[in-house]
Design a protein around this motif. Structure first.
Motif, mmCIF file in Angstrom:
data_model
loop_
_atom_site.group_PDB
_atom_site.id
_atom_site.type_symbol
_atom_site.label_atom_id
_atom_site.label_comp_id
_atom_site.label_asym_id
_atom_site.label_seq_id
_atom_site.Cartn_x
_atom_site.Cartn_y
_atom_site.Cartn_z
ATOM 1 N N SER A 84 22.495 -11.765 7.201
ATOM 2 C CA SER A 84 22.922 -12.928 6.434
ATOM 3 C C SER A 84 23.717 -12.449 5.226
ATOM 4 N N ASP A 93 14.079 -12.574 -7.023
ATOM 5 C CA ASP A 93 14.374 -11.766 -5.840
ATOM 6 C C ASP A 93 13.934 -10.332 -6.119
ATOM 7 N N ARG A 122 13.408 -15.141 4.580
ATOM 8 C CA ARG A 122 14.464 -14.192 4.941
ATOM 9 C C ARG A 122 13.936 -13.053 5.796
ATOM 10 N N CYS A 123 12.681 -12.683 5.605
ATOM 11 C CA CYS A 123 12.090 -11.571 6.363
ATOM 12 C C CYS A 123 11.596 -11.987 7.739
#
Length: 520
Positions: A84, A93, A122-123
């Motif tokens: 991404s 973050d 995201r993971c």
């Protein structure tokens, strides 16, 4: 004397240290031999797998313009979802925290990911359970973070941080060098394009000193051009095709404080609609099919100079908001990119279309029209400045005679009279083409113009004849037939203009002149 149990442990420690030392040497070799970040990380992943446990090796860099963290490279030990490219805020973050604090960070298991905004989401596609974030910093700047990630929990502990930071320190130097190399290549590419534009400007036969004419309408326009040139304001030049709009735009640039910078031009009608955005703003590699390399757009090329947009009335509605934004804010993003690029560009636009009428019909944005129409200039057609025609004829005659090695010493009175009384629907461009053909056809020192080509138009200017009417009717029928065959598509490679061998603007002018419309 050490016990027999302690010896294997000491040997294991020595072996581990030896493997780490060899891994650092391998990292150094990869860094020295590679400049491309993707290739470099592929090499690093292959060489570090023997000493570091990881499924993914990632690079996240800080974007100064937006103060965000953006993923750049992801090297996986097996198949993985595509990386991404979306940026995330520094705050909240883990990579941003490491960049800010310059301290490594270990996330031991998936339950800890909830502390960070959106990290678990995201993971999830990658199945990451644990990760180690290390600051990437050189003597010049803080770059971002190096990430080791594993599908197993508790893959990293504090005992490994010293070695992993040594790796990160070497990677930081490589990344800094690679980014510097990319910047140098981008500057070199920009300079190459600017050089090409400047060479074109040097080769061109049109400049301020060659605006030929002394008629009152022309002097009035040039006076206004001289007035607006030093201001930096946006100028909209209106006029029929062939009246010399580009010449006036160059004059404005040459009289402005930007005269030593680049004059960049783009004909919006000559670029396919789908490629116009890329031509104006550039694109990133991979932005669309066929975008195999980064492209610098005309706005970037014109930084601190002047951008001349010809046929600005042909810019499609969907692209007009982006043009309006760059005019108002002097910033934009390349197609497929997220980095905001700031520029200092003076815009001179030109059109042969009635933009006010297009606004009334909903075919042009009113806010863009008002932004372009800051200082309007209306160029008179050649038929309204007949006093300039003899000067232009002599100017073009001598220019083409020199180019062709001819000697043209006289222009017969009847030839000049015919040229002066011809209506010149194509304006100066048409006159230039007629004179060039006449120089080619003149065997001696006297300019010979085929007057038969001028008589019907000259007669039409005074009193329509049956022959001229028949010719106009024939032209109208021919154009109508081609328009019907193309489904009334005017532009594009399969449009009526292409089939007729005309520019789109010329065909539109002929349609207006002949009263051709789809509704009619």
């Amino acid at each position: 004397m050490p016990s027999t149990i302690e010896l294997p442990q000491q040997e294991a420690a020595v072996l581990s240290a030896d493997r780490q030392y060899r891994a650092l040497l391998a990292v150094s070799e990869a860094i020295v031999s590679q400049r491309d970040l993707s290739t470099l990380f592929h090499e690093l992943a292959n060489r570090l797998h023997q000493v570091v446990r990881f499924d993914y090796l990632g690079l996240v860099l800080h974007e100064a313009a937006s103060n965000t963290m953006r993923p750049h490279v992801l090297e996986a030990s097996g198949p993985a979802p595509p990386l991404s490219a979306s940026s995330v805020p520094v705050e909240g973050d883990p990579a941003g925290s490491v960049w800010q604090t310059q301290q490594p960070l270990i996330i031991a298991n998936a339950s800890e990911q909830g502390r960070w905004q959106g990290l678990a989401e995201r993971c999830a596609p990658y199945g990451v359970q644990s990760s180690c974030f290390l600051p990437l910093t050189t003597a010049r700047r803080r770059l971002g973070a190096l990430i080791f990630a594993c599908k197993q929990p508790d893959a990293y502990d504090g005992a490994e941080l010293g070695f992993l930071q040594l790796v990160a320190n070497q990677v930081a130097v490589a990344v800094d060098n690679a980014l510097a190399f990319q910047e140098i290549e981008a500057l070199r590419d920009k300079l190459h394009k600017e050089k090409a534009y400047l060479e074109e400007e040097v080769r061109t036969e049109h400049n301020l000193g060659q605006i030929v004419g002394e008629s009152a309408p022309l002097r009035q326009v040039l006076k206004l051009a001289e007035t607006v040139a030093p201001t930096g304001s946006t100028v909209l030049i209106r006029g029929e095709t062939g009246t010399g709009k580009e010449l006036v735009a160059r004059a404005i640039h040459d009289l402005s404080p930007r005269k030593d910078r680049t004059f960049v031009k783009l004909n919006c009608a000559a670029i396919p609609t789908g490629l116009l955005e890329s031509e104006l703003f550039g694109h990133e590699r991979g932005a669309f099919t066929g975008a195999i390399a980064q492209k610098v757009g005309r706005f970037e090329l014109a930084h601190q100079g002047t951008l001349f947009l010809d046929e600005v009335g042909d810019i499609p509605l969907e692209l007009q908001p982006k043009l309006l934004r760059v005019l108002q804010e002097q910033e934009f993003e390349r197609l497929g990119g997220t980095r905001t690029i700031r520029v200092d560009v003076r815009l001179v636009a030109a059109t042969n279309r009635d933009l006010a009428q297009m606004v009334a019909e909903g075919r042009y944005r009113s806010d863009l029209y008002y932004r372009l129409n800051v200082f309007p200039l209306l160029l008179p057609p050649l038929r309204e400045r007949p006093d300039d025609i003899p000067r232009l004829v002599r100017h073009f005659t001598q220019r083409f005679a020199r180019r062709m090695g001819r000697r043209i010493e006289t222009i017969p009175t009847e030839v000049m009279d015919a040229l002066v009384h011809y209506p010149w629907q194509g304006n100066i461009r048409e006159l230039q083409n007629i004179v060039e053909r006449a120089v080619i056809l003149s065997p001696g020192p006297s300019l010979q113009v085929p007057l038969g080509e001028l008589q019907p138009a000259a007669a039409q200017a005074n009193e329509p004849t049956a022959a001229a009417t028949t010719l106009a009717d024939a032209e109208k029928e021919h154009i109508l037939g081609v328009l019907r065959d193309t489904g009334w598509v005017v532009g594009g490679p399969e449009g009526a203009a292409s089939r007729l061998g005309l520019r789109r603007s010329t065909l539109q002018w002929k349609m207006k002149k002949l009263g051709i419309s789809r509704s009619g």
